[in-house]
Design a protein around this motif. Structure first.
Motif, PDB file in Angstrom:
ATOM      1  N   ARG A 211       0.851  -1.197   0.000  1.00  0.00           N
ATOM      2  CA  ARG A 211       0.000   0.000   0.000  1.00  0.00           C
ATOM      3  C   ARG A 211       0.875   1.230   0.000  1.00  0.00           C
ATOM      4  O   ARG A 211       1.811   1.335   0.796  1.00  0.00           O
ATOM      5  CB  ARG A 211      -0.914   0.042   1.228  1.00  0.00           C
ATOM      6  CG  ARG A 211      -2.121  -0.832   1.139  1.00  0.00           C
ATOM      7  CD  ARG A 211      -3.264  -0.377   2.039  1.00  0.00           C
ATOM      8  NE  ARG A 211      -2.865   0.224   3.296  1.00  0.00           N
ATOM      9  CZ  ARG A 211      -3.686   0.927   4.075  1.00  0.00           C
ATOM     10  NH1 ARG A 211      -4.933   1.113   3.719  1.00  0.00           N
ATOM     11  NH2 ARG A 211      -3.254   1.424   5.226  1.00  0.00           N
ATOM     12  N   LEU A 233      -0.035  10.821  -4.128  1.00  0.00           N
ATOM     13  CA  LEU A 233      -0.164   9.435  -4.606  1.00  0.00           C
ATOM     14  C   LEU A 233      -0.006   9.361  -6.119  1.00  0.00           C
ATOM     15  O   LEU A 233       0.633   8.445  -6.642  1.00  0.00           O
ATOM     16  CB  LEU A 233      -1.533   8.868  -4.208  1.00  0.00           C
ATOM     17  CG  LEU A 233      -1.674   8.307  -2.797  1.00  0.00           C
ATOM     18  CD1 LEU A 233      -3.100   7.822  -2.593  1.00  0.00           C
ATOM     19  CD2 LEU A 233      -0.692   7.164  -2.570  1.00  0.00           C
ATOM     20  N   VAL A 237       2.634   7.016  -8.151  1.00  0.00           N
ATOM     21  CA  VAL A 237       2.255   6.010  -9.148  1.00  0.00           C
ATOM     22  C   VAL A 237       3.001   6.255 -10.454  1.00  0.00           C
ATOM     23  O   VAL A 237       3.529   5.324 -11.073  1.00  0.00           O
ATOM     24  CB  VAL A 237       0.724   6.025  -9.372  1.00  0.00           C
ATOM     25  CG1 VAL A 237       0.352   5.200 -10.596  1.00  0.00           C
ATOM     26  CG2 VAL A 237       0.004   5.498  -8.136  1.00  0.00           C
ATOM     27  N   GLU A 241       5.683   3.702 -12.279  1.00  0.00           N
ATOM     28  CA  GLU A 241       5.515   3.221 -13.654  1.00  0.00           C
ATOM     29  C   GLU A 241       6.752   3.543 -14.497  1.00  0.00           C
ATOM     30  O   GLU A 241       7.186   2.734 -15.322  1.00  0.00           O
ATOM     31  CB  GLU A 241       4.263   3.827 -14.283  1.00  0.00           C
ATOM     32  CG  GLU A 241       2.981   3.238 -13.724  1.00  0.00           C
ATOM     33  CD  GLU A 241       1.849   3.262 -14.725  1.00  0.00           C
ATOM     34  OE1 GLU A 241       1.792   4.209 -15.528  1.00  0.00           O
ATOM     35  OE2 GLU A 241       1.029   2.330 -14.694  1.00  0.00           O
ATOM     36  N   PHE A 302      -0.972  -1.825 -10.125  1.00  0.00           N
ATOM     37  CA  PHE A 302      -1.822  -1.058  -9.227  1.00  0.00           C
ATOM     38  C   PHE A 302      -3.245  -1.591  -9.332  1.00  0.00           C
ATOM     39  O   PHE A 302      -3.803  -1.703 -10.431  1.00  0.00           O
ATOM     40  CB  PHE A 302      -1.753   0.431  -9.577  1.00  0.00           C
ATOM     41  CG  PHE A 302      -0.365   0.979  -9.466  1.00  0.00           C
ATOM     42  CD1 PHE A 302       0.196   1.205  -8.220  1.00  0.00           C
ATOM     43  CD2 PHE A 302       0.399   1.224 -10.594  1.00  0.00           C
ATOM     44  CE1 PHE A 302       1.491   1.691  -8.110  1.00  0.00           C
ATOM     45  CE2 PHE A 302       1.688   1.702 -10.495  1.00  0.00           C
ATOM     46  CZ  PHE A 302       2.234   1.940  -9.244  1.00  0.00           C
ATOM     47  N   THR A 303      -3.833  -1.923  -8.188  1.00  0.00           N
ATOM     48  CA  THR A 303      -5.066  -2.702  -8.219  1.00  0.00           C
ATOM     49  C   THR A 303      -6.240  -2.089  -7.463  1.00  0.00           C
ATOM     50  O   THR A 303      -7.382  -2.478  -7.701  1.00  0.00           O
ATOM     51  CB  THR A 303      -4.802  -4.094  -7.614  1.00  0.00           C
ATOM     52  OG1 THR A 303      -4.228  -3.944  -6.312  1.00  0.00           O
ATOM     53  CG2 THR A 303      -3.840  -4.884  -8.487  1.00  0.00           C
ATOM     54  N   MET A 305      -7.696   1.536  -4.892  1.00  0.00           N
ATOM     55  CA  MET A 305      -7.391   2.849  -4.329  1.00  0.00           C
ATOM     56  C   MET A 305      -8.548   3.331  -3.472  1.00  0.00           C
ATOM     57  O   MET A 305      -9.686   2.894  -3.631  1.00  0.00           O
ATOM     58  CB  MET A 305      -7.084   3.871  -5.428  1.00  0.00           C
ATOM     59  CG  MET A 305      -8.226   4.116  -6.392  1.00  0.00           C
ATOM     60  SD  MET A 305      -7.845   5.430  -7.575  1.00  0.00           S
ATOM     61  CE  MET A 305      -6.336   4.819  -8.314  1.00  0.00           C
ATOM     62  N   TRP A 319      -4.901   6.078  -0.237  1.00  0.00           N
ATOM     63  CA  TRP A 319      -3.939   5.008  -0.512  1.00  0.00           C
ATOM     64  C   TRP A 319      -4.213   4.347  -1.851  1.00  0.00           C
ATOM     65  O   TRP A 319      -5.332   4.390  -2.372  1.00  0.00           O
ATOM     66  CB  TRP A 319      -3.923   3.970   0.610  1.00  0.00           C
ATOM     67  CG  TRP A 319      -5.235   3.268   0.906  1.00  0.00           C
ATOM     68  CD1 TRP A 319      -6.134   3.597   1.856  1.00  0.00           C
ATOM     69  CD2 TRP A 319      -5.762   2.117   0.235  1.00  0.00           C
ATOM     70  NE1 TRP A 319      -7.206   2.732   1.841  1.00  0.00           N
ATOM     71  CE2 TRP A 319      -6.993   1.810   0.869  1.00  0.00           C
ATOM     72  CE3 TRP A 319      -5.326   1.320  -0.816  1.00  0.00           C
ATOM     73  CZ2 TRP A 319      -7.798   0.746   0.453  1.00  0.00           C
ATOM     74  CZ3 TRP A 319      -6.125   0.247  -1.229  1.00  0.00           C
ATOM     75  CH2 TRP A 319      -7.338  -0.036  -0.598  1.00  0.00           C
ATOM     76  N   VAL A 320      -3.173   3.742  -2.373  1.00  0.00           N
ATOM     77  CA  VAL A 320      -3.244   2.931  -3.593  1.00  0.00           C
ATOM     78  C   VAL A 320      -2.659   1.562  -3.269  1.00  0.00           C
ATOM     79  O   VAL A 320      -1.583   1.467  -2.661  1.00  0.00           O
ATOM     80  CB  VAL A 320      -2.462   3.583  -4.757  1.00  0.00           C
ATOM     81  CG1 VAL A 320      -2.340   2.617  -5.930  1.00  0.00           C
ATOM     82  CG2 VAL A 320      -3.139   4.855  -5.214  1.00  0.00           C
ATOM     83  N   ALA A 322      -1.068  -2.071  -4.457  1.00  0.00           N
ATOM     84  CA  ALA A 322      -0.256  -2.591  -5.552  1.00  0.00           C
ATOM     85  C   ALA A 322       0.089  -4.048  -5.275  1.00  0.00           C
ATOM     86  O   ALA A 322       0.357  -4.423  -4.134  1.00  0.00           O
ATOM     87  CB  ALA A 322       1.026  -1.780  -5.722  1.00  0.00           C
ATOM     88  N   ASN A 323       0.058  -4.833  -6.329  1.00  0.00           N
ATOM     89  CA  ASN A 323       0.401  -6.254  -6.217  1.00  0.00           C
ATOM     90  C   ASN A 323       1.720  -6.493  -6.942  1.00  0.00           C
ATOM     91  O   ASN A 323       1.826  -6.289  -8.152  1.00  0.00           O
ATOM     92  CB  ASN A 323      -0.707  -7.111  -6.835  1.00  0.00           C
ATOM     93  CG  ASN A 323      -0.484  -8.600  -6.664  1.00  0.00           C
ATOM     94  OD1 ASN A 323      -0.861  -9.391  -7.515  1.00  0.00           O
ATOM     95  ND2 ASN A 323       0.132  -9.017  -5.575  1.00  0.00           N
TER      96      ASN A 323
END
Length: 454
Positions: A211, A233, A237, A241, A302-303, A305, A319-320, A322-323
């Protein structure tokens, strides 16, 4: 399988009925209904195999088929896995057929059963049970014990698999081999390759949940301050990327399983370059597309938010999620360190929600050496799918198999079903379906595996 045994099993009807049980995790009624469906479709399995209780996980199926024990009477067992739960269907109106209808209808692959779980993982589970049912009808006894383990929460962490492993460990079970989902007879797997690839997962990437959290003083949206939580955030991100494009989040490598895959599918002069120039080979696979790129590097997606509950309020926290899928040779700590380095200066914290290290690599056959269990998987595949190239590979998705690595022995990931590129994309998506002919081939493959156990 003999005609009489085959007549005793209607794998298509069994799968249709199984799909109609919407076994999303936590649905106890649907899980109970599924057990009733399976017991009715495979009466010999549930009458003749020993049902072993799994403490705390009453809906986990753990079945023991006693074998002859091999020449010494103490042959290590084969463990077959297949989970009962499925992910939600999403927007049901987007499906061609109702996701829990178990509809039998045409597809690009021929007549097919449509619905959630047909590929992941009720189809493979039904294939296993159908093969065992057919062999029981013949009075067949396998050369070694066969265990069937089927949990109800693979899609949400796999606690059932952990509990089943605990039961087996308590009984002193050390498998000869474990076989779960994760690979398939994949059509259109690599650019320019016409033959399908029968990919057998010999290792599995670790799945870790992170997170990115930004905190600050919230307030009314009419008087926003610069650099609020959502803006920070967004910067984080974008920074991640960019880092991933530059491979900062993980070195591009070609693990042993992928090198062997390339040796098998590429012309000999080209495949020899893989060992000499592994970094170049890795970069080419990254450029070839997301499936091949994921075979040679740690990835981050990113999965989820969350921010403010109201559009006119600045959140105190956003929050975001992420896996990270972590390649063999990499580690959770190393990935977290690289992520924190990439977002330094963005004003966010990186939290580890769930840790999952990559699995160890199981033995596989090479030009120099054969592994007994992997060679058996190859022989069965070449018999039932003669047009396919069999190869080891790195499984990108998380499976229950990872929990069984602690028992020792070989752990493989392969569903003996043909899957087109569109079918693979339908897993966890829309219009999941499996061809009737491919179900029959899956039963033939599993039957051959059980017959030929050494």
């Amino acid at each position: 399988m003999s005609p009489a045994a085959a007549a005793a099993v209607d794998v298509v009807a069994a799968l249709q009925a199984a799909v109609r049980c919407p076994t999303t995790t936590g649905d106890a009624a649907a899980s109970t209904a599924l057990h009733e469906v399976l017991a009715q479709a495979f009466p010999r399995v549930f009458a003749q195999l020993e049902r072993v209780a799994v403490p705390g996980r009453p809906r986990t199926l753990l079945l023991r088929w006693r074998g002859s024990g091999g020449a010494g009477g103490e042959a290590a067992p084969l463990v077959l896995l297949g989970h009962q739960d499925v992910v939600p269907a999403g927007v049901e109106s987007a499906w061609t057929h109702p996701p829990f209808g178990g509809v039998l209808a045409g597809s690009a692959e021929g007549e097919a059963v449509w619905g959630r779980g047909t590929l992941d993982d009720k189809g493979p589970l039904v294939v296993v049970l159908a093969a065992v049912e057919g062999l029981l009808a013949e009075g067949f006894v396998p050369a070694r014990d066969v265990w069937v383990s089927s949990g109800t929460d693979e899609e949400t962490g796999g606690a059932c698999a952990v509990a089943a492993v605990g039961v087996l460990r308590g009984r002193g079970v050390r498998p000869w081999a474990v076989l779960d989902e994760g690979g398939a007879v994949a059509h259109g797997a690599l650019p320019g390759l016409r033959a399908p690839l029968a990919v057998v997962g010999v290792t599995e990437k670790g799945s870790t949940v992170l997170r990115l959290v930004a905190r600050g003083r919230g307030g009314h949206a009419s008087t926003p301050a610069r650099g609020g939580p959502v803006a920070r955030l967004a910067r984080a991100v974008v920074a991640l990327e960019r880092a991933e494009r530059r491979a900062v989040l993980g070195p591009v490598e070609v693990p042993a399983a992928t090198r062997e895959l390339l040796r098998r599918v590429l012309p000999r002069p080209v495949s020899g370059l893989v060992d000499r120039f592994p970094a170049v080979a890795g970069r080419l696979l990254v450029l070839a597309g997301p499936e091949s790129a994921a075979m040679v590097r740690t990835t981050l997606a990113f999965t989820a938010m969350q921010g403010s509950a109201a559009v006119n309020a600045v959140p105190d926290e956003a929050w975001v999620g992420a896996n990270a899928r972590i390649m063999a040779g990499d580690s959770v700590d190393a990935v977290v360190q690289r992520v924190r380095r990439a977002v330094r200066g963005c004003g966010v914290d990186v939290e580890v929600v769930e840790r999952g290290e990559p699995s160890p690599t199981s033995p596989f056959s090479t030009a120099e050496d054969d592994d007994e269990a992997f060679a058996l998987l190859e022989r069965c595949t070449e018999r039932v799918f003669p047009d396919a190239l069999v190869t080891p590979y790195v499984t990108m998705a998380a499976t229950d198999a990872r929990s069984f690595c602690g028992l020792g022995g070989r752990v493989y990931r392969f569903s003996p079903l043909r899957m087109s590129r569109a079918q693979r994309a339908s897993i966890h998506g829309v219009d999941e379906h499996v061809a009737v002919a491919d179900l029959a081939d899956g039963v033939r493959w599993t039957t051959a595996l059980l017959r030929d156990l050494p």
